[in-house]
Design a protein around this motif. Structure first.
Motif, mmCIF file in Angstrom:
data_model
loop_
_atom_site.group_PDB
_atom_site.id
_atom_site.type_symbol
_atom_site.label_atom_id
_atom_site.label_comp_id
_atom_site.label_asym_id
_atom_site.label_seq_id
_atom_site.Cartn_x
_atom_site.Cartn_y
_atom_site.Cartn_z
ATOM 1 N N GLY A 209 9.589 12.188 3.478
ATOM 2 C CA GLY A 209 9.208 10.987 2.716
ATOM 3 C C GLY A 209 7.713 10.932 2.467
ATOM 4 N N LEU A 210 6.949 11.319 3.471
ATOM 5 C CA LEU A 210 5.490 11.365 3.315
ATOM 6 C C LEU A 210 5.100 12.396 2.256
ATOM 7 N N GLN A 211 5.749 13.543 2.259
ATOM 8 C CA GLN A 211 5.466 14.558 1.245
ATOM 9 C C GLN A 211 5.742 14.015 -0.160
ATOM 10 N N ALA A 212 6.765 13.189 -0.286
ATOM 11 C CA ALA A 212 7.108 12.608 -1.587
ATOM 12 C C ALA A 212 5.985 11.712 -2.121
ATOM 13 N N VAL A 213 5.447 10.833 -1.274
ATOM 14 C CA VAL A 213 4.378 9.959 -1.764
ATOM 15 C C VAL A 213 3.064 10.718 -1.931
ATOM 16 N N ARG A 214 2.858 11.769 -1.159
ATOM 17 C CA ARG A 214 1.646 12.588 -1.320
ATOM 18 C C ARG A 214 1.630 13.340 -2.649
ATOM 19 N N LEU A 215 2.801 13.593 -3.184
ATOM 20 C CA LEU A 215 2.873 14.285 -4.471
ATOM 21 C C LEU A 215 2.144 13.496 -5.560
ATOM 22 N N ARG A 216 1.977 12.196 -5.315
ATOM 23 C CA ARG A 216 1.240 11.338 -6.247
ATOM 24 C C ARG A 216 -0.159 11.886 -6.483
ATOM 25 N N LYS A 217 -0.834 12.267 -5.413
ATOM 26 C CA LYS A 217 -2.200 12.778 -5.539
ATOM 27 C C LYS A 217 -2.222 14.079 -6.335
ATOM 28 N N GLN B 16 2.968 3.524 4.033
ATOM 29 C CA GLN B 16 2.673 2.138 3.668
ATOM 30 C C GLN B 16 1.248 1.995 3.143
ATOM 31 N N GLU B 17 0.331 2.753 3.684
ATOM 32 C CA GLU B 17 -1.053 2.737 3.197
ATOM 33 C C GLU B 17 -1.146 3.296 1.773
ATOM 34 N N ILE B 18 -0.454 4.383 1.513
ATOM 35 C CA ILE B 18 -0.485 5.028 0.195
ATOM 36 C C ILE B 18 0.174 4.158 -0.879
#
Length: 162
Positions: free
Chosen positions: A62-70, A108-110
């Motif tokens: 899940g973290l990798q998914a939101v990091r893809l934003r960057k 949650q921070e991202i």
């Protein structure tokens, strides 16, 4: 930037899943990113060591998914998975106290960096493509990244999964 490119960056779906090997404490996170009309924009698999549980493996995915934003510059994101517990924790505004709290806190921070972000649960039977990529990457012990318009010869094998 043309209108289709703006649309790709603004509204995408990222499907995520993880595979976990309890004997070695290793896992893989896999992601498939779809743009308008279901077109595949990217897929990625990341190999992880020292993972404490399948639950932590899913949270890492899940973290990798939101990091893809960057990496891809998305402003509106729809994250989809068969990991109901991880998705509920991501949606929450409360501080998590479980074993995956570090992953959830970072997610949650991202979230504040998006115009809009949604988390959606789907049954495992609808997430088979991403599940297969995660299992295959774990068996091979390697990462890969594929983006539309760019594919290394060694990554051709992955295009059949997405």
């Amino acid at each position: 930037m043309s209108t289709p490119q703006i649309e790709q960056r603004a509204n995408v779906e990222i499907y995520f899943d993880a595979a976990y090997d309890q004997q070695t404490s290793k896992s893989t996170s896999s992601l498939v990113c779809k743009g308008s009309g279901g077109r595949i924009l990217a897929s990625k698999s990341a190999f992880h060591s020292n993972v404490v549980s399948p639950f932590a493996a899913e949270a890492h995915a899940g973290l990798q998914a939101v990091r893809l934003r960057k990496q891809m510059g998305f402003t509106i994101l729809h994250i989809i998975s068969d990991s109901k517990t991880v998705l509920k924790k991501c949606q929450s505004f409360y501080r998590d106290s479980s074993i995956i709290r570090a992953f959830i806190s970072y997610i949650q921070e991202i979230k504040s960096h998006f115009q809009e972000i949604q988390f959606q649960f789907i049954p495992r039977t609808e997430n088979t493509c991403v599940d297969l990529i995660a299992k295959e990457a774990l068996n091979k012990g390697e990462d890969f990244t594929w983006r539309e318009g760019f594919q290394k010869p060694s990554e051709e094998k992955w295009s059949s999964y997405v």
